[in-house]
Design a protein around this motif. Sequence first.
Motif, PDB file in Angstrom:
ATOM      1  N   TYR A   1      16.133  -8.553   2.607  1.00 23.58           N
ATOM      2  CA  TYR A   1      14.890  -8.997   1.968  1.00 23.58           C
ATOM      3  C   TYR A   1      14.057  -7.843   1.406  1.00 23.58           C
ATOM      4  O   TYR A   1      13.475  -7.969   0.326  1.00 23.58           O
ATOM      5  N   PHE A   2      13.985  -6.730   2.131  1.00 29.40           N
ATOM      6  CA  PHE A   2      13.017  -5.698   1.768  1.00 29.40           C
ATOM      7  C   PHE A   2      13.616  -4.398   1.241  1.00 29.40           C
ATOM      8  O   PHE A   2      12.917  -3.625   0.588  1.00 29.40           O
ATOM      9  N   SER A   3      14.885  -4.146   1.501  1.00 30.55           N
ATOM     10  CA  SER A   3      15.473  -2.874   1.081  1.00 30.55           C
ATOM     11  C   SER A   3      15.453  -2.719  -0.441  1.00 30.55           C
ATOM     12  O   SER A   3      15.074  -1.671  -0.974  1.00 30.55           O
ATOM     13  N   THR A   4      15.845  -3.765  -1.148  1.00 28.36           N
ATOM     14  CA  THR A   4      15.866  -3.716  -2.619  1.00 28.36           C
ATOM     15  C   THR A   4      14.460  -3.594  -3.187  1.00 28.36           C
ATOM     16  O   THR A   4      14.247  -2.917  -4.207  1.00 28.36           O
ATOM     17  N   LEU A   5      13.504  -4.245  -2.549  1.00 29.18           N
ATOM     18  CA  LEU A   5      12.113  -4.150  -3.026  1.00 29.18           C
ATOM     19  C   LEU A   5      11.627  -2.712  -2.949  1.00 29.18           C
ATOM     20  O   LEU A   5      10.983  -2.213  -3.886  1.00 29.18           O
TER      21      LEU A   5
ATOM     22  N   TYR B   1      16.203  -5.383  12.701  1.00 25.15           N
ATOM     23  CA  TYR B   1      15.603  -6.720  12.731  1.00 25.15           C
ATOM     24  C   TYR B   1      16.139  -7.632  11.628  1.00 25.15           C
ATOM     25  O   TYR B   1      15.508  -8.627  11.285  1.00 25.15           O
ATOM     26  N   ASP B   2      17.304  -7.279  11.092  1.00 32.41           N
ATOM     27  CA  ASP B   2      17.994  -8.124  10.123  1.00 32.41           C
ATOM     28  C   ASP B   2      17.092  -8.485   8.932  1.00 32.41           C
ATOM     29  O   ASP B   2      17.033  -9.637   8.486  1.00 32.41           O
ATOM     30  N   LEU B   3      16.402  -7.472   8.409  1.00 29.55           N
ATOM     31  CA  LEU B   3      15.493  -7.695   7.286  1.00 29.55           C
ATOM     32  C   LEU B   3      15.893  -6.875   6.054  1.00 29.55           C
ATOM     33  O   LEU B   3      15.181  -6.876   5.053  1.00 29.55           O
ATOM     34  N   GLU B   4      17.016  -6.204   6.158  1.00 31.09           N
ATOM     35  CA  GLU B   4      17.447  -5.321   5.066  1.00 31.09           C
ATOM     36  C   GLU B   4      17.645  -6.095   3.770  1.00 31.09           C
ATOM     37  O   GLU B   4      17.255  -5.637   2.691  1.00 31.09           O
TER      38      GLU B   4
ATOM     39  N   ILE C   1       0.831  -1.206   0.000  1.00 30.06           N
ATOM     40  CA  ILE C   1       0.000   0.000   0.000  1.00 30.06           C
ATOM     41  C   ILE C   1       0.867   1.259   0.000  1.00 30.06           C
ATOM     42  O   ILE C   1       0.406   2.345   0.359  1.00 30.06           O
ATOM     43  N   GLY C   2       2.130   1.075  -0.390  1.00 29.16           N
ATOM     44  CA  GLY C   2       2.996   2.217  -0.645  1.00 29.16           C
ATOM     45  C   GLY C   2       3.608   2.866   0.578  1.00 29.16           C
ATOM     46  O   GLY C   2       3.981   4.042   0.534  1.00 29.16           O
ATOM     47  N   ILE C   3       3.735   2.128   1.675  1.00 28.63           N
ATOM     48  CA  ILE C   3       4.384   2.661   2.877  1.00 28.63           C
ATOM     49  C   ILE C   3       5.705   1.918   3.059  1.00 28.63           C
ATOM     50  O   ILE C   3       5.724   0.690   3.168  1.00 28.63           O
ATOM     51  N   PHE C   4       6.809   2.668   3.093  1.00 35.01           N
ATOM     52  CA  PHE C   4       8.133   2.045   3.090  1.00 35.01           C
ATOM     53  C   PHE C   4       8.769   2.051   4.478  1.00 35.01           C
ATOM     54  O   PHE C   4       8.674   3.044   5.204  1.00 35.01           O
ATOM     55  N   PRO C   5       9.444   0.957   4.837  1.00 35.78           N
ATOM     56  CA  PRO C   5      10.135   0.899   6.137  1.00 35.78           C
ATOM     57  C   PRO C   5      11.432   1.696   6.093  1.00 35.78           C
ATOM     58  O   PRO C   5      12.034   1.852   5.029  1.00 35.78           O
ATOM     59  N   SER C   6      11.868   2.178   7.239  1.00 32.07           N
ATOM     60  CA  SER C   6      13.143   2.884   7.299  1.00 32.07           C
ATOM     61  C   SER C   6      14.291   1.876   7.278  1.00 32.07           C
ATOM     62  O   SER C   6      14.129   0.720   7.680  1.00 32.07           O
ATOM     63  N   GLN C   7      15.432   2.307   6.802  1.00 29.24           N
ATOM     64  CA  GLN C   7      16.609   1.442   6.784  1.00 29.24           C
ATOM     65  C   GLN C   7      17.020   1.049   8.203  1.00 29.24           C
ATOM     66  O   GLN C   7      17.474  -0.072   8.448  1.00 29.24           O
TER      67      GLN C   7
END
Length: 431
Positions: free
Chosen positions: A299-303, A294-297, A282-288
């Motif tokens: 998986y989701f940073s490139t997306l 939480y060691d998820l960079e 829905i177009g809301i992005f997590p902060s780096q």
Amino acid sequence: MQVIRSFVREVVQAYKQKDKNAICDLISLDSSSERVEQLSKVLYDMTEASIRSTVAADCESLDAPRPLKDLITNYLIFTIASCLDTSVLADVYELLSTCYGSFLGLYTAFDAQWLTPLLMNISYSLVDWATLADKENPNAKELKVSDAAAKHLSRAFNIVISDKTSNDLKDSKKMALYYLANLTFRVYFKIQSTRLLPTMIANISKAGVKLEQYPMSQQVAHRYYLGRYSLYQLDLRSTERHLAFAFRNCPPQDPHDQQANIVTYNNARLCLIYLIAARLCIGIFPSQQLLQAYDLEIYFSTLARAIKLGDLGLLDNHLDNPQLMSWFVEKEIYFLLKEKLRVLCWRSLIRRVWLLGAGQPRVDLNLLVSVVQLLTKDTSFDIWDVECITGSLLDQGYIRGYIHSEKKILVVSKTNSFPPVHSVEVAEEYA
């Protein structure tokens, strides 16, 4: 033998006095506890027949009800099996299952609400042993033990939800309502029987109690499972609302309890995985900073970058990377991200092409075809593909304007041409 007779006497006494703390301490399911170790040492030298006869004789002399006698007997038989390294886990589960059935025989009594803490303890152990038993046979096509556990939990849930004895929640069987619901949800997700969830959710809503009346730990667990279910239904707004609550209310780190911190971190991370997946859609992005914490960079940073750039090739390469793809599939979000994020990438790509034209109200669709072919390295894309996709984005509200088919151009609105993604209510968001 004397230890067993003393144990029986203490349990019967606790039952007659309705001492919930004492009976929870006596009917312990922690194999490492001192009481269980003491019992198991004596039980090693007894046969099942001698256990049954000893308990039966003592219960009869103490005028204990039959369901209590059955509970004590089945608990002792389970205890010795659970402490043996040679025991088959599925067999141990069956013994606990029999014990659980005996307990429910006691719990159906109209005045048995004081046994609710013991119900919660045994229910938790039932699910744990079912999980262990299913892991013992990893090649099985069906998780039959967990499925059986779900049926037991469903029976207990029905007893709890139909309790009419008191309007005071702390003195009601309904105190276990959300605890049992959360355990059942956990099993349903594991055995992939989410079709059974709507009925339980509907029954809870009619139970006359509010989630806010229960401990925060149960609220967090319940909102997590509601979020997961909403994600299955592609109800992204509800998913975001439930999981945001769950993540926000996970307990803080305790500097004095490292083991608890690991559990807290893992639970928060699990909430965050599905929350980020829903929010990206829905177009809301997590902060780096959050991704790194939480060691998820990875998986989701490139997306997030692919969506912002409208880079379809980057999106596909990331999701289809074999190692990353296996993680997305394991978390059951691969197809969701593949479908939803591709739509957002197209929106961003068209917007960037539009911006290249200095904000003119026209976008050349033939130019868009060339850009897409370059990004995806797929020359099979043609004007008809681009026109159809652009038309879909217009229809869903991601772009405001219209397509001039003869001239092969997109004419965008002069105001709010590309509404913020999170403000767009997609008409067919549900599966």
